[in-house]
Structures are given as structure tokens and as C-alpha cells.
Motif scaffolding. Sequence first.
Motif, mmCIF file in Angstrom:
data_model
loop_
_atom_site.group_PDB
_atom_site.id
_atom_site.type_symbol
_atom_site.label_atom_id
_atom_site.label_comp_id
_atom_site.label_asym_id
_atom_site.label_seq_id
_atom_site.Cartn_x
_atom_site.Cartn_y
_atom_site.Cartn_z
ATOM 1 N N VAL A 73 0.941 -1.228 0.063
ATOM 2 C CA VAL A 73 -0.039 -0.105 -0.002
ATOM 3 C C VAL A 73 0.973 1.284 -0.114
ATOM 4 O O VAL A 73 0.705 2.282 -0.823
ATOM 5 N N ALA A 74 1.979 1.221 0.840
ATOM 6 C CA ALA A 74 2.908 2.452 0.877
ATOM 7 C C ALA A 74 3.435 2.718 -0.461
ATOM 8 O O ALA A 74 3.499 3.810 -0.997
ATOM 9 N N ARG A 78 2.920 6.042 -2.682
ATOM 10 C CA ARG A 78 4.081 7.009 -2.848
ATOM 11 C C ARG A 78 4.064 7.214 -4.568
ATOM 12 O O ARG A 78 4.000 8.450 -4.876
ATOM 13 N N ASP A 79 3.904 6.367 -5.335
ATOM 14 C CA ASP A 79 3.723 6.488 -6.827
ATOM 15 C C ASP A 79 2.743 7.279 -7.203
ATOM 16 O O ASP A 79 2.812 8.300 -8.104
ATOM 17 N N VAL A 80 1.494 6.954 -6.700
ATOM 18 C CA VAL A 80 0.433 7.813 -7.072
ATOM 19 C C VAL A 80 0.202 9.401 -6.492
ATOM 20 O O VAL A 80 0.319 10.160 -7.349
ATOM 21 N N PRO A 93 -7.091 14.243 -11.164
ATOM 22 C CA PRO A 93 -7.978 13.013 -11.230
ATOM 23 C C PRO A 93 -7.296 11.911 -12.383
ATOM 24 O O PRO A 93 -7.081 10.896 -12.104
ATOM 25 N N ALA A 94 -6.941 12.602 -13.467
ATOM 26 C CA ALA A 94 -6.257 11.845 -14.556
ATOM 27 C C ALA A 94 -5.006 11.497 -14.172
ATOM 28 O O ALA A 94 -4.642 10.115 -14.496
ATOM 29 N N ALA A 95 -4.104 12.005 -13.510
ATOM 30 C CA ALA A 95 -2.880 11.655 -13.084
ATOM 31 C C ALA A 95 -3.041 10.287 -12.203
ATOM 32 O O ALA A 95 -2.174 9.621 -12.197
ATOM 33 N N TYR A 96 -4.204 10.479 -11.180
ATOM 34 C CA TYR A 96 -4.287 9.421 -10.205
ATOM 35 C C TYR A 96 -4.584 8.366 -10.866
ATOM 36 O O TYR A 96 -4.009 7.229 -10.630
ATOM 37 N N ILE A 97 -5.351 8.001 -11.942
ATOM 38 C CA ILE A 97 -5.663 6.899 -12.957
ATOM 39 C C ILE A 97 -4.699 6.440 -13.470
ATOM 40 O O ILE A 97 -4.440 5.368 -13.408
ATOM 41 N N ARG A 98 -3.946 7.459 -14.386
ATOM 42 C CA ARG A 98 -2.663 6.929 -14.985
ATOM 43 C C ARG A 98 -1.686 6.260 -14.131
ATOM 44 O O ARG A 98 -0.917 5.212 -14.291
ATOM 45 N N ALA A 99 -1.421 6.922 -12.858
ATOM 46 C CA ALA A 99 -0.333 6.566 -11.964
ATOM 47 C C ALA A 99 -0.894 5.064 -11.398
ATOM 48 O O ALA A 99 -0.134 4.062 -11.226
ATOM 49 N N VAL A 101 -3.016 2.723 -12.558
ATOM 50 C CA VAL A 101 -2.990 1.890 -13.642
ATOM 51 C C VAL A 101 -1.503 1.124 -13.826
ATOM 52 O O VAL A 101 -1.049 0.311 -13.851
ATOM 53 N N HIS A 102 -0.614 2.167 -14.127
ATOM 54 C CA HIS A 102 0.770 2.159 -14.313
ATOM 55 C C HIS A 102 1.379 1.074 -13.243
ATOM 56 O O HIS A 102 2.193 0.305 -13.531
#
Length: 199
Positions: A73-74, A78-80, A93-99, A101-102
Motif C-alpha cells: 500500500v505504501a 508513493r507512486d500515485v 484525477p487523470a494523473a491518479y488514474i494513470r499512476a 494503472v501504471h
Amino acid sequence: MATQKIAGRGESFTEQARRAQLIGITRNLIAERGHRGTSLQSIADAAGITKAAVLYYFPTKAAVIEAAYGEVVAALARDVGAAVEAAAPGHEPAAYIRAMVHHLHEHPQHTRIFAEAVLHDERPHSRKERWQPLAALIETAAGQDAVDARDARATAIIIGGAIDGIIAEQLDDPDFDSGHAAEVLIAMLPGASNAATES
């Protein structure tokens, strides 16, 4: 010295390294064998130590599994979090989704651990802790076009379910383009015309 105590921590460097090793082994075993296939004995065997030695660091199997889950989880947070912090205003929100999924695409082991936690109801975090940050981002990104809190919550829950579906499909079919699927999902966001331009 390897056995020197770390100030304020109460553990030596060696003990910290052993604890980290046991968490990593547990993470690997859960991803490979599932929750039921991961026992204190299997963790001990993989570490080359006794079960009693594992219990020195973690009082129960549940405790070491919770530590492994917390580490995963940590790493995701960190990435998101970094991606959201770096996003232009309104694009969070778009950055959240991309990060999201990536990260899960790049770390399929993490996805399996999350799935096991859901199956065995071992999540140390509530469902609200998952949707609430994204709902807040959606509300903030809307700016002057105020979004009703109920709509932001519903949108965040729907996006969370869609991300789960994208990652499940990626695990089932390695040729599935999860990055493209993330962009399709982003196109469904309120104000998507702006968010879709930032990749």
C-alpha cells in the motif's frame, strides 16, 4: 557494527534487515501461493530460519501478512501521490488514474496481494480510505464547476471499480493494453477534454 542498535528504534541493523526480508518473502509467497498457501513454516523455510525465529519478529501469521500488505500500500501511495503532486491544476484525477494503472501494471505481484487481501477480508484500511482521496481530487479539479459531494463519491467508487477491472484483465491477458484502457477511463471523467491532453 551490524548489531549496533538504531537510536529510537530498538532494533539493530541486522534485525531490521531480517524483518524486511521476512516481509519481502511473505509478499512473494502470497503473490505465488495465495493467503492459504502462505504459512509461518513456509515463510521460515524460504528465509532459511526456524518458525520460532519468524515469531521473534512477528507474533502471528496475520501480523507478517499485514506488514507485507502495508508495504505494498505504501509503495502504491508513493507512486500515485508523486504523480498527483506533479500534475497540472485540474489534471489530478487523470494523473491518479494513470499512476494507479501504471503502478499495478508494473507490479503485478502487488495486484495479487491486494486481491488476496480482499478475498480474505484482511485489509487494514476501510473502503472509504480508498475512494475518499480520489473524490477530493475530483471535487478540487472541478473548481468553479462545483461537483456535488455525492457525485464525487459515486464517480470515485466507479473509477475504483474500473481500475480493478482494468488490472484484472491485464493479469488475465498480458496483451491487454492497460495504458489505453486508462485513457478511455480518463475520457469519461467530468472535464475530460482537458485531462486527456496531459499524458
